[in-house]
Write a protein that holds these residues in place. Structure first.
Motif: not given
Length: 130
Positions: A29-53, A65-68
């Motif tokens: 989930s965005p929240l699980e991803t945020a925790i794993q990446l030491d970020m806020e959930e809103t940061d993840i949402i902004n990344i996915e919307l293309g609104e984050a640097a 995290l994504f093993k890629t």
């Protein structure tokens, strides 16, 4: 070209789509991803919307995290375009069964290719004798 220039030139919207696809493939989930990446959930949402640097640190952490490979998060290949098309299609709700290939499967495929190549050689030799 410096590493930061590459990140500045990357299409944030494309990165956001690829990021989201990798997150969903990993059943996070965005929240699980945020925790794993030491970020806020809103940061993840902004990344996915293309609104984050896009920072090199975000790309590095996400690729781990994504093993890629980090390149797959920054570029669009035909296989990734396939996932974009599937996830943006009306049937996307039924397409959540993707499973990545593991090392044993890769070894089995390589063994199969070797066997087929060997069989083809033998057939060619037999045909040449006749």
């Amino acid at each position: 070209m410096a590493k930061d220039n590459i990140l500045q030139e990357a299409d944030q919207k494309k990165f956001g789509v690829l990021f989201q696809i990798h997150r969903q493939i990993n059943n996070l989930s965005p929240l699980e991803t945020a925790i794993q990446l030491d970020m806020e959930e809103t940061d993840i949402i902004n990344i996915e919307l293309g609104e984050a640097a896009i920072t090199s640190e975000t790309v590095r952490k996400a690729s781990i995290l994504f093993k890629t490979d980090f390149i797959s998060l920054l570029s669009s290949s035909s296989s990734v375009n396939h996932f974009e098309n599937v996830y943006s299609s009306p049937i996307n709700s039924t397409f959540h069964t993707y499973k990545s290939v593991d090392e044993k499967q890769s070894q089995a495929i390589l063994l199969l290719i070797d066997n087929i190549t060997s069989i083809n050689k033998r057939i060619s030799e037999l045909l040449e004798r006749k």
